[in-house]
Motif scaffolding. Structure first.
Motif, PDB file in Angstrom:
ATOM      1  N   GLN A   1       0.838  -1.180   0.000  1.00  0.00           N
ATOM      2  CA  GLN A   1       0.000   0.000   0.000  1.00  0.00           C
ATOM      3  C   GLN A   1       0.885   1.245   0.000  1.00  0.00           C
ATOM      4  O   GLN A   1       1.815   1.351   0.801  1.00  0.00           O
ATOM      5  CB  GLN A   1      -0.920   0.013   1.221  1.00  0.00           C
ATOM      6  N   VAL A   2       0.587   2.175  -0.915  1.00  0.00           N
ATOM      7  CA  VAL A   2       1.354   3.395  -1.072  1.00  0.00           C
ATOM      8  C   VAL A   2       0.438   4.590  -0.863  1.00  0.00           C
ATOM      9  O   VAL A   2      -0.666   4.648  -1.404  1.00  0.00           O
ATOM     10  CB  VAL A   2       2.013   3.476  -2.456  1.00  0.00           C
ATOM     11  N   GLN A   3       0.909   5.539  -0.080  1.00  0.00           N
ATOM     12  CA  GLN A   3       0.185   6.787   0.123  1.00  0.00           C
ATOM     13  C   GLN A   3       0.986   7.937  -0.471  1.00  0.00           C
ATOM     14  O   GLN A   3       2.186   8.058  -0.228  1.00  0.00           O
ATOM     15  CB  GLN A   3      -0.066   7.034   1.610  1.00  0.00           C
ATOM     16  N   LEU A   4       0.318   8.786  -1.253  1.00  0.00           N
ATOM     17  CA  LEU A   4       0.940   9.939  -1.881  1.00  0.00           C
ATOM     18  C   LEU A   4       0.294  11.201  -1.344  1.00  0.00           C
ATOM     19  O   LEU A   4      -0.931  11.313  -1.324  1.00  0.00           O
ATOM     20  CB  LEU A   4       0.773   9.885  -3.404  1.00  0.00           C
ATOM     21  N   VAL A   5       1.107  12.158  -0.919  1.00  0.00           N
ATOM     22  CA  VAL A   5       0.608  13.399  -0.348  1.00  0.00           C
ATOM     23  C   VAL A   5       1.209  14.572  -1.096  1.00  0.00           C
ATOM     24  O   VAL A   5       2.430  14.771  -1.069  1.00  0.00           O
ATOM     25  CB  VAL A   5       0.927  13.508   1.154  1.00  0.00           C
ATOM     26  N   GLU A   6       0.351  15.357  -1.762  1.00  0.00           N
ATOM     27  CA  GLU A   6       0.795  16.531  -2.504  1.00  0.00           C
ATOM     28  C   GLU A   6       0.776  17.766  -1.614  1.00  0.00           C
ATOM     29  O   GLU A   6      -0.041  17.879  -0.704  1.00  0.00           O
ATOM     30  CB  GLU A   6      -0.101  16.784  -3.725  1.00  0.00           C
ATOM     31  N   SER A   7       1.657  18.707  -1.925  1.00  0.00           N
ATOM     32  CA  SER A   7       1.679  19.983  -1.239  1.00  0.00           C
ATOM     33  C   SER A   7       2.258  21.034  -2.174  1.00  0.00           C
ATOM     34  O   SER A   7       2.855  20.705  -3.196  1.00  0.00           O
ATOM     35  CB  SER A   7       2.495  19.916   0.058  1.00  0.00           C
ATOM     36  N   GLY A   8       2.083  22.296  -1.820  1.00  0.00           N
ATOM     37  CA  GLY A   8       2.665  23.385  -2.584  1.00  0.00           C
ATOM     38  C   GLY A   8       1.684  24.162  -3.428  1.00  0.00           C
ATOM     39  O   GLY A   8       2.057  25.185  -4.023  1.00  0.00           O
ATOM     40  N   GLY A   9       0.441  23.721  -3.503  1.00  0.00           N
ATOM     41  CA  GLY A   9      -0.550  24.451  -4.268  1.00  0.00           C
ATOM     42  C   GLY A   9      -0.947  25.739  -3.569  1.00  0.00           C
ATOM     43  O   GLY A   9      -0.637  25.963  -2.402  1.00  0.00           O
TER      44      GLY A   9
END
Length: 114
Positions: free
Chosen positions: A1-9
Motif C-alpha cells: 500500500q502506497v500513500q501519496l501526499v501533494e503539497s505546494g498548491g
C-alpha cells in the motif's frame, strides 16, 4: 500500500511560479513511472508530466518549456516546478505512481489569477 501526499498548491498571479511536491509513504525507487496530472472543473483529467526511473521525462504540449518534473529517490519525493503560470493552468493537481499497481494522491489546488 502506497500513500501519496501533494503539497505546494495555492493562489498565484499569472506569470508567477509554484513548486509542487509529492511525498510517498513507500520508496519511489521501485516505481517505474511517477507523474503529475491535473483536472479543472468540468474537464477530463489530463497528463501534465511524467518521469521514469531512468529519468526520462514527458510533458504535455501545453506546459513544455514552463514546467519541470524531477524526482529525488532518497527523499521519496517527486516535484513539479511550475513557471510562467497562466490562468488556464488552474486545476487540481494529482500525483500518480506506477509500480504495476497505480496509486493517486488526493490532489492540491492551483489557482492562477489574471
Amino acid at each position: 500500500q502506497v500513500q501519496l501526499v501533494e503539497s505546494g498548491g495555492g493562489l498565484v498571479q499569472a506569470g508567477g511560479s509554484l513548486n509542487l511536491s509529492c511525498a510517498a509513504s513507500g520508496t519511489i525507487y521501485s516505481m517505474r513511472v511517477m507523474g503529475w496530472y491535473r483536472q479543472a472543473p468540468g474537464q477530463q483529467r489530463e497528463l501534465v508530466a511524467t518521469i521514469t526511473s531512468g529519468r526520462t521525462t514527458n510533458y504535455a504540449d501545453s506546459v513544455k518549456g514552463r514546467f519541470t518534473i524531477a524526482r529525488d529517490n532518497a527523499k521519496n519525493t517527486v516535484y513539479l516546478q511550475m513557471n510562467s503560470l497562466k490562468p488556464e493552468d488552474t486545476a487540481v493537481y494529482y500525483c500518480r505512481a506506477d509500480r504495476g499497481l497505480i496509486y493517486w494522491g488526493a490532489g492540491t489546488l492551483v489557482t492562477v489569477s489574471s
